[in-house]
Scaffold this active site. Structure first.
Site, PDB file in Angstrom:
ATOM      1  N   LYS A 163     -55.151  32.008  14.067  1.00  0.00           N
ATOM      2  CA  LYS A 163     -56.037  32.079  12.914  1.00  0.00           C
ATOM      3  C   LYS A 163     -57.500  32.217  13.368  1.00  0.00           C
ATOM      4  O   LYS A 163     -57.954  31.453  14.239  1.00  0.00           O
ATOM      5  CB  LYS A 163     -55.871  30.804  12.072  1.00  0.00           C
ATOM      6  CG  LYS A 163     -56.627  30.858  10.789  1.00  0.00           C
ATOM      7  CD  LYS A 163     -56.438  29.583   9.992  1.00  0.00           C
ATOM      8  CE  LYS A 163     -57.363  29.602   8.800  1.00  0.00           C
ATOM      9  NZ  LYS A 163     -57.543  28.287   8.203  1.00  0.00           N
ATOM     10  N   LYS A 173     -52.572  67.166  -1.912  1.00  0.00           N
ATOM     11  CA  LYS A 173     -51.555  66.313  -1.285  1.00  0.00           C
ATOM     12  C   LYS A 173     -50.166  66.940  -1.410  1.00  0.00           C
ATOM     13  O   LYS A 173     -49.354  66.877  -0.487  1.00  0.00           O
ATOM     14  CB  LYS A 173     -51.554  64.923  -1.930  1.00  0.00           C
ATOM     15  CG  LYS A 173     -52.769  64.115  -1.540  1.00  0.00           C
ATOM     16  CD  LYS A 173     -52.875  62.808  -2.291  1.00  0.00           C
ATOM     17  CE  LYS A 173     -54.241  62.176  -2.003  1.00  0.00           C
ATOM     18  NZ  LYS A 173     -54.509  60.980  -2.778  1.00  0.00           N
ATOM     19  N   LYS A 205     -48.477  67.743   2.081  1.00  0.00           N
ATOM     20  CA  LYS A 205     -47.356  66.871   2.463  1.00  0.00           C
ATOM     21  C   LYS A 205     -46.007  67.535   2.201  1.00  0.00           C
ATOM     22  O   LYS A 205     -44.969  66.909   2.357  1.00  0.00           O
ATOM     23  CB  LYS A 205     -47.462  65.530   1.721  1.00  0.00           C
ATOM     24  CG  LYS A 205     -48.773  64.790   2.030  1.00  0.00           C
ATOM     25  CD  LYS A 205     -48.788  63.362   1.526  1.00  0.00           C
ATOM     26  CE  LYS A 205     -50.180  62.760   1.681  1.00  0.00           C
ATOM     27  NZ  LYS A 205     -50.207  61.303   1.552  1.00  0.00           N
ATOM     28  N   ASP A 232     -53.878  53.003   4.334  1.00  0.00           N
ATOM     29  CA  ASP A 232     -54.232  54.119   5.212  1.00  0.00           C
ATOM     30  C   ASP A 232     -54.647  53.628   6.600  1.00  0.00           C
ATOM     31  O   ASP A 232     -54.549  54.361   7.575  1.00  0.00           O
ATOM     32  CB  ASP A 232     -55.358  54.947   4.581  1.00  0.00           C
ATOM     33  CG  ASP A 232     -54.841  55.747   3.389  1.00  0.00           C
ATOM     34  OD1 ASP A 232     -53.663  56.156   3.437  1.00  0.00           O
ATOM     35  OD2 ASP A 232     -55.599  55.942   2.420  1.00  0.00           O
ATOM     36  N   ASN A 243     -53.482  45.585  -1.138  1.00  0.00           N
ATOM     37  CA  ASN A 243     -54.024  46.380  -2.246  1.00  0.00           C
ATOM     38  C   ASN A 243     -53.459  45.882  -3.572  1.00  0.00           C
ATOM     39  O   ASN A 243     -52.654  44.959  -3.611  1.00  0.00           O
ATOM     40  CB  ASN A 243     -53.756  47.874  -2.030  1.00  0.00           C
ATOM     41  CG  ASN A 243     -52.276  48.175  -1.954  1.00  0.00           C
ATOM     42  OD1 ASN A 243     -51.546  47.959  -2.906  1.00  0.00           O
ATOM     43  ND2 ASN A 243     -51.815  48.652  -0.800  1.00  0.00           N
TER      44      ASN A 243
HETATM   45  N1  CTP Z   1     -48.506  57.792   1.639  1.00  0.00           N
HETATM   46  C1  CTP Z   1     -47.714  57.640   2.762  1.00  0.00           C
HETATM   47  N2  CTP Z   1     -48.238  57.129   3.913  1.00  0.00           N
HETATM   48  C2  CTP Z   1     -49.541  56.795   3.969  1.00  0.00           C
HETATM   49  C3  CTP Z   1     -50.369  56.942   2.844  1.00  0.00           C
HETATM   50  C4  CTP Z   1     -49.816  57.440   1.688  1.00  0.00           C
HETATM   51  O1  CTP Z   1     -46.536  57.962   2.705  1.00  0.00           O
HETATM   52  N3  CTP Z   1     -50.026  56.297   5.098  1.00  0.00           N
HETATM   53  C5  CTP Z   1     -47.931  58.372   0.406  1.00  0.00           C
HETATM   54  C6  CTP Z   1     -48.013  57.468  -0.808  1.00  0.00           C
HETATM   55  O2  CTP Z   1     -46.862  56.683  -0.956  1.00  0.00           O
HETATM   56  C7  CTP Z   1     -48.142  58.460  -1.943  1.00  0.00           C
HETATM   57  C8  CTP Z   1     -48.858  59.634  -1.326  1.00  0.00           C
HETATM   58  O3  CTP Z   1     -48.672  59.505   0.093  1.00  0.00           O
HETATM   59  O4  CTP Z   1     -46.895  58.936  -2.414  1.00  0.00           O
HETATM   60  C9  CTP Z   1     -50.337  59.719  -1.627  1.00  0.00           C
HETATM   61  O5  CTP Z   1     -50.991  58.604  -1.167  1.00  0.00           O
HETATM   62  P1  CTP Z   1     -52.569  58.410  -1.301  1.00  0.00           P
HETATM   63  O6  CTP Z   1     -52.938  57.161  -0.598  1.00  0.00           O
HETATM   64  O7  CTP Z   1     -52.981  58.534  -2.705  1.00  0.00           O
HETATM   65  O8  CTP Z   1     -53.096  59.635  -0.564  1.00  0.00           O
HETATM   66  P2  CTP Z   1     -53.610  59.839   0.869  1.00  0.00           P
HETATM   67  O9  CTP Z   1     -52.875  61.011   1.389  1.00  0.00           O
HETATM   68  O10 CTP Z   1     -53.494  58.585   1.662  1.00  0.00           O
HETATM   69  O11 CTP Z   1     -55.109  60.251   0.633  1.00  0.00           O
HETATM   70  P3  CTP Z   1     -56.392  59.405   0.199  1.00  0.00           P
HETATM   71  O12 CTP Z   1     -56.119  57.946   0.461  1.00  0.00           O
HETATM   72  O13 CTP Z   1     -57.432  59.977   1.048  1.00  0.00           O
HETATM   73  O14 CTP Z   1     -56.596  59.707  -1.256  1.00  0.00           O
END
Ligand code: CTP
Length: 410
Positions: free
Chosen positions: A289, A337, A341, A279, A209
């Site tokens: 490869k 969130k 969380k 995610d 990313n």
């Molecule tokens: N985070 C995490 N583990 C994951 C994804 C995210 O610990 N697998 C943490 C990120 O470091 C951040 C927070 O969760 O502090 C929010 O991450 P974000 O990707 O914006 O949210 P998601 O909960 O993954 O939701 P979405 O992608 O659906 O917006």
């Protein structure tokens, strides 16, 4: 007051060296133990004797000349310092520091030191804006060196523009702030995650990313300046980690990041999850490869564990801070969130705004608290935002973790 703080000032050969006499004097008067090292060129502008009178300490210029005072001067000076201030810093000095050139006592001391470094450049505007100088500054900043931006005004060369050494009172204030902010997280253990995780497709390709790691690295740096013991767990990032970390752990995948965070979670006071964690990951990365034999390639992705959610479900007294990078309905999604969380607060930003999000040095963020209050900040540097986040963490930790702090709206 800077009682008993050990400050090493390095003076390089610029006309503004005379202003640093007053800086040394102010530091000394506020209780600091000040030592000065100078380049040979600096002695053309101010006599070492002046600094000796002001600081009450011998001044070091020669690499091999002051054995009477210190056995190996550059090592002894580097060890002595709680903070090294280089003022004025010439373009030549910046070039040497950026590239590890050590050809006199001052530059050798810098190279032999892992102490916090504050540099105040001062020079002609064209020299300052020259891409070579700007690149050197970028390198130094990326290494966690603090740069005190030069002021705009009349210059000794008869021109006017950016390049003036800030006034002694301003330089003093920055040094003072360095030491006073040092206290707020003293004795606290902080884990910061940063950068983006990398999910392997095969041995040469990955899903990644746009995270540069900058926000998290600034938070780690700010927590360090506040006296915390900091572990930085980083995915892919474009910059170098700050000096002084307890541990710097480079990881690739979300699973590895989870493992490294969980290992240390019980004994930590705070986790700030600024990492952009993927995610999803590829269910079965190819061992070899992948060849472009077929027209279409389908990758099966499986969900990664949500590290922060897991921490929120097992946390005891730890302060948990999350980030929400959104493109719409920012506050609503971020608040969801925060609650789901089980965080103490969440830093939300709209990554579509100019001056916010990935790869830039500024951010436009809001902090959302458990009581629903929102602190909205205007555009500021990631370093300044990091300071605000760290200050709020300190507030929670030092005030026995009130979950519902008052909205300060600064
Ligand atoms: N985070 C995490 N583990 C994951 C994804 C995210 O610990 N697998 C943490 C990120 O470091 C951040 C927070 O969760 O502090 C929010 O991450 P974000 O990707 O914006 O949210 P998601 O909960 O993954 O939701 P979405 O992608 O659906 O917006």
């Amino acid at each position: 007051m800077l009682d008993k703080k050990n400050i090493l000032i390095g003076v390089t050969g610029g006309i503004a060296a005379y202003k640093v006499v007053e800086v040394a004097s102010r530091l000394k008067k506020s209780g600091a133990n000040v030592r000065v090292m100078m380049t040979a060129a600096a002695t053309e502008f101010v006599s070492p004797r002046t600094f000796e009178e002001i600081t009450g300490n011998a001044v070091f210029v020669e690499m091999f000349g002051d054995a009477a005072h210190f056995h190996v001067a550059h090592i002894a000076l580097a060890d002595f310092a709680d903070l090294i201030l280089i003022a004025p810093a010439t373009a030549n000095f910046l070039a040497k520091a950026a590239h590890g050139i050590a050809d006199d006592l001052l530059t050798t001391t810098i190279l032999a030191s892992d102490k916090p470094l504050l540099i105040a450049p001062s020079m002609n505007t064209k020299m300052f804006l020259n891409p070579a100088t700007q690149e050197n500054l970028r390198i130094l900043k990326a290494r966690g060196v603090k740069i005190l931006e030069p002021a705009i005004g009349e210059l000794a060369c008869g021109t006017s523009g950016k390049g003036r050494l800030p006034e002694p009172v301003e330089i003093y204030a920055v040094v003072d702030k360095f030491f006073t902010s040092e206290q707020i997280l003293s004795g606290k253990k902080v884990i910061v995650t940063a950068g983006g995780t990398v999910e392997a497709i095969d041995p040469v390709r990955y899903i990644g990313n746009r995270s540069s790691g900058r926000m998290g690295y600034e938070i780690a740096s700010s927590a360090l300046n506040s006296g915390a013991e900091v572990v930085l767990i980083s995915g892919k990032a474009e910059i170098a980690p700050p000096n002084g970390l307890k541990e710097f752990i480079k990881v690739e995948s979300a699973l590895k990041m989870r493992e490294e965070v969980l290992k240390r979670f019980e004994s930590t006071d705070c986790v700030i999850m600024s990492a952009a964690v993927a995610d999803y990951r590829v269910k079965t990365p190819a061992a070899q490869k992948i060849k472009k034999d077929s027209e279409n390639l389908t990758l099966e992705l499986v969900k990664n564990p949500d590290i922060l959610r897991e921490l929120g479900s097992i946390k005891k007294n730890q302060v948990l801070v999350g980030f929400a990078a959104e493109t719409q309905n920012i506050l609503e999604y971020a608040n969801k969130k925060l609650v789901e969380k089980n965080l103490d607060f969440i830093v939300a930003n709209d990554v579509t705004l100019e001056g916010a999000g990935f790869g830039v040095s500024t951010n436009i963020a809001s902090i959302i608290w458990r009581n629903g209050s929102v602190e909205s900040f205007s555009k500021m540097s990631k370093a300044d935002l990091a300071e605000k986040i760290v200050a709020r963490v300190a507030d929670l930790l030092n005030n026995d973790k009130k979950l519902f702090p008052v909205n300060t709206n600064q």
